[in-house]
Scaffold this motif. Structure first.
Motif: not given
Length: 101
Positions: A88, A92, A94
């Protein structure tokens, strides 16, 4: 000069002698093994032996974590599938380096 039929007959006779010699050798070997087993009190289980067992503690070794989520404290060793929290975070935007320990 010998004919093919004579040679084939010789071959068959030799193969029969080989088979008989192998049976005799096998029978002698079995007799020797049985004699040794009775002399030393061995059983078939003794001959089979046991499978070697791993010493305690060597079967599972812990691996140090390479990646950690600073928010939750969850960690991942870098082996196997990526955990959902890391997937996740990577989705997003990162990078994996952001979570290096």
């Amino acid at each position: 000069m010998t004919t093919i039929q004579e040679l084939l007959a010789q071959k068959a006779a030799l193969e029969k002698q080989i088979a008989e010699a192998q049976r005799a050798a096998k029978s002698d070997a079995i007799a020797k093994v049985k004699s040794l087993m009775s002399e030393y009190g061995l059983t078939a289980a003794d001959l089979a032996g046991k499978a070697p067992t791993a010493p305690k503690g060597e079967g599972t070794k812990k691996v140090a974590a390479k990646y950690r989520d600073p928010a939750t404290g969850q960690s991942w060793t870098g082996r196997g599938l990526k955990p959902k929290w890391l997937q996740a975070a990577l989705a997003s935007g990162k990078s994996l380096g952001d979570f290096s320990v």
